[in-house]
Design a protein around this motif. Sequence first.
Motif, short mmCIF file in Angstrom:
data_model
loop_
_atom_site.label_atom_id
_atom_site.label_comp_id
_atom_site.label_asym_id
_atom_site.label_seq_id
_atom_site.Cartn_x
_atom_site.Cartn_y
_atom_site.Cartn_z
N VAL A 47 56.45 23.49 -25.36
CA VAL A 47 55.13 23.36 -25.99
C VAL A 47 55.13 22.22 -26.99
CG1 VAL A 47 53.45 24.50 -27.49
CG2 VAL A 47 54.48 25.76 -25.59
N ALA A 48 56.16 22.17 -27.83
CA ALA A 48 56.22 21.10 -28.85
C ALA A 48 56.33 19.73 -28.19
CB ALA A 48 57.40 21.34 -29.79
N GLY A 49 57.11 19.64 -27.13
CA GLY A 49 57.24 18.37 -26.41
C GLY A 49 55.94 17.93 -25.79
N PHE A 50 55.21 18.87 -25.24
CA PHE A 50 53.90 18.57 -24.66
C PHE A 50 52.96 18.05 -25.74
CE2 PHE A 50 49.52 20.06 -23.92
CZ PHE A 50 49.21 19.29 -22.82
N GLU A 51 52.87 18.79 -26.85
CA GLU A 51 51.95 18.40 -27.91
C GLU A 51 52.35 17.07 -28.54
OE1 GLU A 51 51.94 21.95 -30.30
OE2 GLU A 51 50.55 22.96 -28.93
N SER A 52 53.64 16.87 -28.72
CA SER A 52 54.11 15.60 -29.28
C SER A 52 53.88 14.46 -28.30
CB SER A 52 55.60 15.71 -29.60
OG SER A 52 56.10 14.49 -30.05
N GLY A 53 54.05 14.74 -27.01
CA GLY A 53 53.91 13.73 -25.98
C GLY A 53 52.49 13.24 -25.77
N LEU A 54 51.53 13.97 -26.30
CA LEU A 54 50.14 13.53 -26.13
C LEU A 54 49.88 12.19 -26.79
CD1 LEU A 54 48.16 16.84 -26.67
CD2 LEU A 54 48.47 15.59 -24.55
N GLY A 133 60.32 22.77 -34.26
CA GLY A 133 59.02 22.38 -34.79
C GLY A 133 59.11 21.27 -35.81
N ASP A 134 60.12 21.34 -36.68
CA ASP A 134 60.31 20.30 -37.69
C ASP A 134 60.61 18.95 -37.06
OD1 ASP A 134 59.98 22.27 -39.61
OD2 ASP A 134 62.12 22.49 -40.02
N VAL A 135 61.48 18.94 -36.07
CA VAL A 135 61.85 17.69 -35.40
C VAL A 135 60.65 17.11 -34.66
CG1 VAL A 135 63.29 16.68 -33.58
CG2 VAL A 135 64.30 18.25 -35.24
N MET A 136 59.89 17.97 -33.98
CA MET A 136 58.71 17.48 -33.27
C MET A 136 57.66 16.94 -34.23
SD MET A 136 59.11 17.52 -30.12
CE MET A 136 60.25 18.18 -28.94
#
Length: 160
Positions: A47-54, A133-136
Motif C-alpha cells: 500500500v505504501a509503495g503504491f501511494e508513494s509511487g503515484l 510508513g516512515d521510510v515511504m
Amino acid sequence: MKKLITLATLVLTLATAHAELAASHRATIEKLITVMQVQKQFEASLVAGFESGLGTSSDQIKALPQEQQDKFHKAIKKVKDTLLEMMSWEKMKPDLIEAYGKNFSEKEATDIIAHMETPTGQMLVSKQAGMVGDVMAMTQEKMKVIMPKIMQIMQEEMTK
C-alpha cells in the motif's frame, strides 16, 4: 513511480521461482515468515509503495476542478483495490515461501526463528514494520522535490 516499478519487478521475479522445497523446509519457512510478520510488512509495503509511487501531491490534486478530483480519487481507489486483489497475501504467499526457501536453508531458517522468537527479535520485527510508513513518507517528501525536475527533463526530451 520508481517504487512501483521495483515492486512490479519483485513480483515478476517471485512469480518465476518454482523450486520445490522439502515438506520440512517448507514448514520451517512458513514458521519463519510468520515469526517475522512478513504478511504485515508485505501488505504495508504494498500500500505504501503504491501511494508513494503515484508521485502526485495533494496540492496538485487540489488544483484540479472538483469534478476531476472526484474522478481521480475514484480511479485511484479502483486501481488500489485491483492491486490489493491481484497481489493479495493469499496469492503472493506461495511465491514468497519459495523465495525465502531458495535464500534460506532449513537450518538457517531455524536459527533465525530462534532469534526472532526472543523479545529482542520481536522488538526488531515490530519496529521494522512501523518504519515502513516512515521510510515511504520520507521518500515521498524527497520525490516532491525531484518530480518537477523529472517532469522538466521529460518535457524537454519529448519536445526535441
